[in-house]
Design a protein around this motif. Structure first.
Motif, PDB file in Angstrom:
ATOM      1  N   LEU A 381       0.831  -1.198   0.000  1.00 56.79           N
ATOM      2  CA  LEU A 381       0.000   0.000   0.000  1.00 56.79           C
ATOM      3  C   LEU A 381       0.872   1.257   0.000  1.00 56.79           C
ATOM      4  CD1 LEU A 381      -2.948  -0.904   2.387  1.00 56.79           C
ATOM      5  CD2 LEU A 381      -2.545  -1.514   0.002  1.00 56.79           C
ATOM      6  N   ALA A 382       1.850   1.297   0.875  1.00 56.36           N
ATOM      7  CA  ALA A 382       2.758   2.443   0.922  1.00 56.36           C
ATOM      8  C   ALA A 382       3.553   2.555  -0.367  1.00 56.36           C
ATOM      9  CB  ALA A 382       3.698   2.320   2.126  1.00 56.36           C
ATOM     10  N   ALA A 383       3.982   1.408  -0.902  1.00 58.42           N
ATOM     11  CA  ALA A 383       4.796   1.414  -2.118  1.00 58.42           C
ATOM     12  C   ALA A 383       4.001   1.925  -3.312  1.00 58.42           C
ATOM     13  CB  ALA A 383       5.340   0.018  -2.382  1.00 58.42           C
ATOM     14  N   LEU A 384       2.769   1.439  -3.495  1.00 56.71           N
ATOM     15  CA  LEU A 384       1.957   1.889  -4.619  1.00 56.71           C
ATOM     16  C   LEU A 384       1.657   3.385  -4.507  1.00 56.71           C
ATOM     17  CD1 LEU A 384      -0.463  -1.149  -4.831  1.00 56.71           C
ATOM     18  CD2 LEU A 384       1.035  -0.373  -6.694  1.00 56.71           C
ATOM     19  N   ALA A 385       1.322   3.834  -3.304  1.00 53.85           N
ATOM     20  CA  ALA A 385       1.053   5.259  -3.116  1.00 53.85           C
ATOM     21  C   ALA A 385       2.295   6.084  -3.422  1.00 53.85           C
ATOM     22  CB  ALA A 385       0.573   5.515  -1.689  1.00 53.85           C
ATOM     23  N   ALA A 386       3.436   5.658  -2.924  1.00 57.26           N
ATOM     24  CA  ALA A 386       4.668   6.422  -3.128  1.00 57.26           C
ATOM     25  C   ALA A 386       5.037   6.509  -4.606  1.00 57.26           C
ATOM     26  CB  ALA A 386       5.808   5.789  -2.338  1.00 57.26           C
ATOM     27  N   GLU A 387       4.927   5.402  -5.331  1.00 55.88           N
ATOM     28  CA  GLU A 387       5.369   5.408  -6.724  1.00 55.88           C
ATOM     29  C   GLU A 387       4.408   6.162  -7.631  1.00 55.88           C
ATOM     30  OE1 GLU A 387       8.507   4.468  -7.362  1.00 55.88           O
ATOM     31  OE2 GLU A 387       8.339   4.322  -5.180  1.00 55.88           O
ATOM     32  N   LEU A 388       3.108   5.998  -7.416  1.00 57.04           N
ATOM     33  CA  LEU A 388       2.158   6.743  -8.238  1.00 57.04           C
ATOM     34  C   LEU A 388       2.200   8.233  -7.919  1.00 57.04           C
ATOM     35  CD1 LEU A 388      -0.763   4.183  -8.193  1.00 57.04           C
ATOM     36  CD2 LEU A 388       0.547   4.901 -10.213  1.00 57.04           C
ATOM     37  N   ASN A 389       2.360   8.572  -6.658  1.00 57.79           N
ATOM     38  CA  ASN A 389       2.444   9.984  -6.295  1.00 57.79           C
ATOM     39  C   ASN A 389       3.720  10.628  -6.820  1.00 57.79           C
ATOM     40  OD1 ASN A 389      -0.003   9.722  -5.034  1.00 57.79           O
ATOM     41  ND2 ASN A 389       0.835   9.614  -2.953  1.00 57.79           N
ATOM     42  N   ALA A 390       4.786   9.851  -6.926  1.00 55.38           N
ATOM     43  CA  ALA A 390       6.026  10.385  -7.488  1.00 55.38           C
ATOM     44  C   ALA A 390       5.878  10.743  -8.966  1.00 55.38           C
ATOM     45  CB  ALA A 390       7.155   9.368  -7.323  1.00 55.38           C
ATOM     46  N   LEU A 391       4.888  10.156  -9.618  1.00 51.91           N
ATOM     47  CA  LEU A 391       4.617  10.465 -11.021  1.00 51.91           C
ATOM     48  C   LEU A 391       3.593  11.588 -11.181  1.00 51.91           C
ATOM     49  CD1 LEU A 391       4.311   6.820 -12.437  1.00 51.91           C
ATOM     50  CD2 LEU A 391       6.315   8.298 -12.477  1.00 51.91           C
ATOM     51  N   GLY A 392       3.118  12.120 -10.060  1.00 51.98           N
ATOM     52  CA  GLY A 392       2.118  13.179 -10.093  1.00 51.98           C
ATOM     53  C   GLY A 392       0.732  12.724  -9.708  1.00 51.98           C
ATOM     54  N   GLY A 393       0.595  11.493  -9.277  1.00 54.02           N
ATOM     55  CA  GLY A 393      -0.701  10.963  -8.889  1.00 54.02           C
ATOM     56  C   GLY A 393      -1.146  11.464  -7.533  1.00 54.02           C
ATOM     57  N   ALA A 394      -2.352  11.065  -7.153  1.00 53.75           N
ATOM     58  CA  ALA A 394      -2.905  11.442  -5.851  1.00 53.75           C
ATOM     59  C   ALA A 394      -3.520  10.188  -5.237  1.00 53.75           C
ATOM     60  CB  ALA A 394      -3.940  12.547  -5.996  1.00 53.75           C
ATOM     61  N   VAL A 395      -2.695   9.434  -4.559  1.00 62.19           N
ATOM     62  CA  VAL A 395      -3.110   8.175  -3.946  1.00 62.19           C
ATOM     63  C   VAL A 395      -2.951   8.312  -2.440  1.00 62.19           C
ATOM     64  CG1 VAL A 395      -2.718   5.689  -3.805  1.00 62.19           C
ATOM     65  CG2 VAL A 395      -2.388   6.888  -5.986  1.00 62.19           C
ATOM     66  N   THR A 396      -3.995   7.960  -1.716  1.00 64.36           N
ATOM     67  CA  THR A 396      -3.992   8.092  -0.266  1.00 64.36           C
ATOM     68  C   THR A 396      -4.217   6.726   0.365  1.00 64.36           C
ATOM     69  OG1 THR A 396      -4.954  10.305  -0.475  1.00 64.36           O
ATOM     70  CG2 THR A 396      -5.060   9.254   1.696  1.00 64.36           C
ATOM     71  N   GLU A 397      -3.426   6.426   1.372  1.00 61.57           N
ATOM     72  CA  GLU A 397      -3.627   5.173   2.100  1.00 61.57           C
ATOM     73  C   GLU A 397      -4.855   5.265   3.000  1.00 61.57           C
ATOM     74  OE1 GLU A 397      -0.458   2.820   3.843  1.00 61.57           O
ATOM     75  OE2 GLU A 397       0.994   4.286   3.048  1.00 61.57           O
ATOM     76  N   LEU A 398      -5.641   4.206   2.979  1.00 63.18           N
ATOM     77  CA  LEU A 398      -6.761   4.026   3.885  1.00 63.18           C
ATOM     78  C   LEU A 398      -6.393   2.950   4.905  1.00 63.18           C
ATOM     79  CD1 LEU A 398      -9.539   3.826   1.134  1.00 63.18           C
ATOM     80  CD2 LEU A 398      -8.831   5.866   2.421  1.00 63.18           C
ATOM     81  N   PRO A 399      -7.130   2.828   5.987  1.00 62.84           N
ATOM     82  CA  PRO A 399      -6.801   1.763   6.940  1.00 62.84           C
ATOM     83  C   PRO A 399      -6.777   0.381   6.292  1.00 62.84           C
ATOM     84  CG  PRO A 399      -8.356   3.295   7.924  1.00 62.84           C
ATOM     85  CD  PRO A 399      -8.221   3.693   6.487  1.00 62.84           C
ATOM     86  N   ASP A 400      -7.637   0.172   5.274  1.00 61.85           N
ATOM     87  CA  ASP A 400      -7.754  -1.139   4.679  1.00 61.85           C
ATOM     88  C   ASP A 400      -7.599  -1.105   3.157  1.00 61.85           C
ATOM     89  OD1 ASP A 400      -8.153  -3.904   4.866  1.00 61.85           O
ATOM     90  OD2 ASP A 400     -10.287  -3.725   4.410  1.00 61.85           O
ATOM     91  N   GLY A 401      -6.929  -0.067   2.643  1.00 56.40           N
ATOM     92  CA  GLY A 401      -6.803  -0.020   1.193  1.00 56.40           C
ATOM     93  C   GLY A 401      -6.223   1.277   0.700  1.00 56.40           C
ATOM     94  N   LEU A 402      -6.640   1.668  -0.517  1.00 58.81           N
ATOM     95  CA  LEU A 402      -6.117   2.856  -1.166  1.00 58.81           C
ATOM     96  C   LEU A 402      -7.250   3.627  -1.825  1.00 58.81           C
ATOM     97  CD1 LEU A 402      -2.985   1.356  -2.991  1.00 58.81           C
ATOM     98  CD2 LEU A 402      -2.951   2.844  -0.977  1.00 58.81           C
TER      99      LEU A 402
END
Length: 479
Positions: A381-402
């Motif tokens: 979850l942290a990895a997907l958020a970090a990599e997509l956000n590094a490309l300009g995305g807006a991904v936020t971690e939820l307690p049970d998902g994204l």
């Protein structure tokens, strides 16, 4: 002797050269992810299922007679499993003339389990959760260790389960690798309560060996949630096919009687979860992708892709043992694709590919039921958020998902997509690269964990409809 001879593997996984080169010239070269230049028209055959191969290897080692695995997966995870079982005294031989391109069939001959050995788990969850119960039936100390990342994966449930069954386990109170199982040649079995909330593999690992316990096993899950239930169903199915009838009298309770495990000839299905990036590619690039050998009935969670991809506007058709996905004109070429709300609690391993796809949608998505992915090869979850956000995305971690709020994505030539030594993170990067020119993946070779042929198949997938896919420096990244 074939590729998995007693002297060690003679075939080269994509990561082998890199691993040897790390101490000399640093990390592997980045891989330029191909960008789709037109619709796809691909038909692929995939290697065998990792989940089925490793389950069948364990059961074949505990069986009363010889087993043959046809079309098993040959990858890092299964190579490590084979090496571990050989260390314990199991004879595993290749059958000459059976290699159809992905490795030969295997003959497994059970033997008395030994001890006094060390087992390399690599980063394989199936190995580190399935083999300790089996090792408790051996004689002598058996030490389990693995990659640095493996030492971060939760193992306390396995360790405490074995102790509750009367098996001595030494882990210096870490609850992680490394630890040592002191096998006494027998396990009494009986009743056991565990919390398997972190991974269904804790349940499967115990069920696979339970018929060899003197009193069988009545296993009760005490946690509030239990992810990846289809993987437990897979375990129960392979046991049933070997004559072990597992009862499930109520949710979260399994009863395995003591008794024989039959040797058998097993045809291993293609790995349907590894089909995810290839089928998702049809939605991104457009056109169609067909996977041959798709079973009409299966316990593999990858079969959920047939329905899940329709949620993204694709058409899926299963006919004559092949699954075809049609993506129309493709998201990368202007097809509208709304966001989705998905609960992937039964199929979390599909999440990286589907999150990558959701990042290319027209509206927000929420993908939940995947909190347990924080304890996989990496914190996915942290990895997907970090990599997509590094490309300009807006991904936020939820307690049970994204939560994925799509934004225009742009590759940074100075910052490759990080794989985190996680094969599914690497393939997620390849998916994004179809629509984002110039995307680099730092270590595509980590796909050797379950699919050593990934880059070769990716090139075949794209044919004339893509460009790139070569190492930025050095050689071997696409081998």
């Amino acid at each position: 002797m074939g590729i998995l001879g007693e002297a060690g593997p003679r075939f080269r996984l994509p990561g082998d050269d890199f691993e040897a080169r790390d101490t000399v010239s640093g990390p592997p070269p980045a891989w330029a992810a191909p960008t789709a230049s037109g619709p796809l028209a691909a038909r692929l055959s995939l290697p065998g299922s990792k989940s089925l191969t490793n389950r069948e290897l364990v059961l074949a080692s505990l069986a009363d007679g010889e087993s043959i695995l046809r079309a098993p997966l040959h990858s890092r995870d299964t190579t490590l499993m084979i090496a571990a079982l050989r260390e314990l005294g199991i004879a595993i031989d290749e059958l000459e003339g059976t290699d159809t391109g992905y490795g030969p069939d295997l003959r497994i001959t059970p033997a008395e389990l030994g001890g006094g050995v060390s087992i390399d788990c690599g980063l394989a969850g199936t190995l580190m959760r399935f083999l300790p119960p089996l090792a408790s039936l051996g004689l002598g100390p058996i030490t389990f260790d693995g990659d640095e990342g493996a030492r971060r994966r939760p193992m306390r449930t396995t360790i405490e389960s074995l102790r509750a069954l009367g098996v001595e386990v030494g882990d210096d109170a870490r609850g992680t690798l490394p630890f040592t199982v002191y096998g006494m040649g027998r396990v009494a079995g009986g009743e056991l309560a565990i919390d398997a909330s972190a991974s269904s593999q804790f349940v499967s690992g115990l069920l696979l060996s339970a018929a060899r316990f003197e009193n069988g096993l009545t296993l009760r899950h005490t946690g509030e949630t239990l992810p990846s239930l289809p993987h437990i169903a897979m375990t129960i199915d392979v046991l049933a096919r070997r004559g072990v009838a597992v009862e499930n009298p109520e949710p979260g309770v399994w009863v395995v009687p003591a008794g024989p495990i039959a040797g058998r000839v097993v045809d291993i299905e293609p790995d349907l979860s590894n089909a995810a990036p290839f089928l998702v590619a049809a939605v991104v690039a457009g056109g169609s992708v067909t996977i041959a050998g798709w079973p009409a009935e299966t316990t593999q969670v990858g079969d959920d892709l047939r329905e899940l991809l329709t949620r993204f506007g694709a058409e899926t058709t299963l006919t004559d043992g092949s699954l075809r996905v049609d993506g129309g004109t493709g998201v990368a070429f202007g097809r509208s694709m709304p966001g989705v709300h998905l609960d992937l609690s039964t199929g979390g391993e599909l999440a990286p590919a589907l999150v990558a796809l959701a990042a290319l949608a027209d509206s927000p998505s929420r993908i939940t039921g995947i909190g347990h992915l924080r304890g996989h090869e990496t914190d996915r979850l942290a990895a997907l958020a970090a990599e997509l956000n590094a490309l300009g995305g807006a991904v936020t971690e939820l307690p049970d998902g994204l939560a994925i709020d799509p934004r225009p994505l742009t590759a940074d030539p100075d910052r490759p997509w990080q794989s985190y030594e996680d094969h599914r993170m690497a393939t997620a990067g390849a998916i994004i690269g179809l629509a984002v020119p110039g995307l680099l993946v730092d270590d595509i070779a980590t796909t050797s964990k379950t699919l050593p042929q990934f880059t070769e198949l990716w090139r075949t997938l794209l044919g004339d409809a893509g460009s790139g896919g070569i190492p930025i420096s050095g050689t071997g990244a696409t081998a």
